[in-house]
Design an enzyme around this catalytic site. Sequence first.
Site, PDB file in Angstrom:
ATOM      1  N   HIS A  58      13.089   0.181  19.135  1.00 48.40           N
ATOM      2  CA  HIS A  58      14.441   0.747  19.089  1.00 48.40           C
ATOM      3  C   HIS A  58      14.250   2.226  19.360  1.00 48.40           C
ATOM      4  O   HIS A  58      13.515   2.895  18.642  1.00 48.40           O
ATOM      5  CB  HIS A  58      15.081   0.501  17.723  1.00 48.40           C
ATOM      6  CG  HIS A  58      16.540   0.830  17.666  1.00 48.40           C
ATOM      7  ND1 HIS A  58      17.296   0.650  16.522  1.00 48.40           N
ATOM      8  CD2 HIS A  58      17.399   1.312  18.603  1.00 48.40           C
ATOM      9  CE1 HIS A  58      18.539   0.996  16.755  1.00 48.40           C
ATOM     10  NE2 HIS A  58      18.630   1.411  18.014  1.00 48.40           N
ATOM     11  N   LEU A  59      14.884   2.750  20.398  1.00 48.40           N
ATOM     12  CA  LEU A  59      14.568   4.075  20.910  1.00 48.40           C
ATOM     13  C   LEU A  59      14.577   5.133  19.811  1.00 48.40           C
ATOM     14  O   LEU A  59      15.562   5.305  19.086  1.00 48.40           O
ATOM     15  CB  LEU A  59      15.554   4.474  22.005  1.00 48.40           C
ATOM     16  CG  LEU A  59      15.287   5.831  22.658  1.00 48.40           C
ATOM     17  CD1 LEU A  59      13.909   5.864  23.314  1.00 48.40           C
ATOM     18  CD2 LEU A  59      16.358   6.163  23.673  1.00 48.40           C
ATOM     19  N   HIS A  60      13.461   5.865  19.712  1.00 43.66           N
ATOM     20  CA  HIS A  60      13.362   6.930  18.725  1.00 43.66           C
ATOM     21  C   HIS A  60      12.265   7.914  19.115  1.00 43.66           C
ATOM     22  O   HIS A  60      11.314   7.584  19.815  1.00 43.66           O
ATOM     23  CB  HIS A  60      13.054   6.363  17.331  1.00 43.66           C
ATOM     24  CG  HIS A  60      11.733   5.673  17.224  1.00 43.66           C
ATOM     25  ND1 HIS A  60      11.480   4.434  17.794  1.00 43.66           N
ATOM     26  CD2 HIS A  60      10.553   6.056  16.638  1.00 43.66           C
ATOM     27  CE1 HIS A  60      10.224   4.081  17.540  1.00 43.66           C
ATOM     28  NE2 HIS A  60       9.644   5.037  16.854  1.00 43.66           N
ATOM     29  N   PHE A  61      12.440   9.135  18.656  1.00 42.92           N
ATOM     30  CA  PHE A  61      11.434  10.187  18.716  1.00 42.92           C
ATOM     31  C   PHE A  61      11.042  10.518  17.281  1.00 42.92           C
ATOM     32  O   PHE A  61      11.796  10.265  16.346  1.00 42.92           O
ATOM     33  CB  PHE A  61      11.983  11.440  19.396  1.00 42.92           C
ATOM     34  CG  PHE A  61      12.382  11.257  20.836  1.00 42.92           C
ATOM     35  CD1 PHE A  61      11.537  11.631  21.870  1.00 42.92           C
ATOM     36  CD2 PHE A  61      13.626  10.722  21.153  1.00 42.92           C
ATOM     37  CE1 PHE A  61      11.913  11.456  23.195  1.00 42.92           C
ATOM     38  CE2 PHE A  61      14.016  10.548  22.481  1.00 42.92           C
ATOM     39  CZ  PHE A  61      13.156  10.912  23.505  1.00 42.92           C
ATOM     40  N   GLN A 105      12.753   0.913  23.213  1.00 42.87           N
ATOM     41  CA  GLN A 105      11.881   2.082  23.256  1.00 42.87           C
ATOM     42  C   GLN A 105      11.464   2.340  24.701  1.00 42.87           C
ATOM     43  O   GLN A 105      10.365   1.998  25.135  1.00 42.87           O
ATOM     44  CB  GLN A 105      10.661   1.871  22.345  1.00 42.87           C
ATOM     45  CG  GLN A 105       9.767   3.080  22.195  1.00 42.87           C
ATOM     46  CD  GLN A 105      10.353   4.185  21.340  1.00 42.87           C
ATOM     47  OE1 GLN A 105      11.542   4.178  21.032  1.00 42.87           O
ATOM     48  NE2 GLN A 105       9.550   5.139  20.952  1.00 42.87           N
TER      49      GLN A 105
END
Length: 418
Positions: free
Chosen positions: A260-263, A223
């Site tokens: 964990h990369l998220h929008f 993230q």
Amino acid sequence: MIKHVSTILSMEQLKDEQEDTTVPVQSLPKVALLNATHLEDATIPLFRSPNGGSQVDMTKVRSFGSLYDLVEPDVVDIGSSSPDSSESDECGKSLFDTVLLAEWEDRFEKGLFRYDVTACATKVLDGRWGFVAQLNEGRAAKKRPTEFSVDEVLQPFDESKFNFKKVSQSEVLFQFGSSADASSAFVPEVPVEHNPTMVLINVSPIEYGHVLLVPRILDNLPQQMSQSELRLALQMAASANNPYMRVGYNSLGAYATINHLHFQAYYLMAPFPVERAPSSSLGVVKWGVRVQRLREYPCRGLVFEGGDSIAHLADLVGRACTRLQEINVPFNLLIVDCGARVFLFPQCFAERKAQGLIDEDIIETDVNPAAFEICGHIVLKRAVDFEDATEAFTFRLLSAASLDADRFEEICKLCIQD
């Protein structure tokens, strides 16, 4: 009271209205996950957005006017229609809206959410700002707990912790990619692209249509913000072409709960108070992007507006976010006005909480001010807090997350310097 987004046709109904040239969407088995092995032979719908370097639509800026003149945005109601390969239907509603909401309702009907968010009570608080309060007891009880420390913005991806590769394919709405031109397209079923970007339902939703945008899901991205990933989020907001949809981002330390990369994005049929807050110029214009600071709002923040292209807006905001990460300053971000305006909030609520500097009545509510809360949509976990909610309390809550004036000035200089 806040009106909910109106119900639209399900994907099954939409498919009935299409010609038989498309392959029907199949229910995905819950045992199929989003890891590389399970995705190898999978077929999942694909939405292609207009080319991400396209012009920012400046006519969308301040869709809801200012604090002193509430404006009803000039958009069609979110109703029903069938998607095709064009960018919008005959009523002007975007293809992205049609597809996303139809797919989201399909997952709702299949019982994939942990609770019925449409049953959550919502109200606008009396006062100047129009803060929006929601009672969401289901999210409090069933939301996934944080699995990492909150004092470090940059932390490596940890395969052993929860991540989106462990999510069922049944929670996927579609893959998200870019067209070669300025048009949108939706393909109901195609083989999974190499290392796809996915749009998933949020199984613990805040509002109707709550989804997650997960860039390059197989790359194990932590993230952390970068220009290229922010560009994807801006593309999604532009594709929706609907001011009621906002896209948010929380860094680690600013109440992201999954590394964990998220929008995140959802539809709220009311203005976020921050959208109508006054601002003043910092005298910076680069690539057509105007940089401003908020005035009078309880949490100090920066505003990036317009630009020659989505790519340039992403580059300037992404660079500011990268600098905050490097000095370990947590931050939240909100994309509004169909991708034409971005709010950036460096914050210190978790730090102050650890130091015992937050008022006890605020602590008791267990509200952690992440992007949507900081921007004025307050998600409350207890009925008593919802019933007693006031503008004065909300102002104190958001002020507790704000950097002090001197520290904010330092951060401003860091974020906007060449």
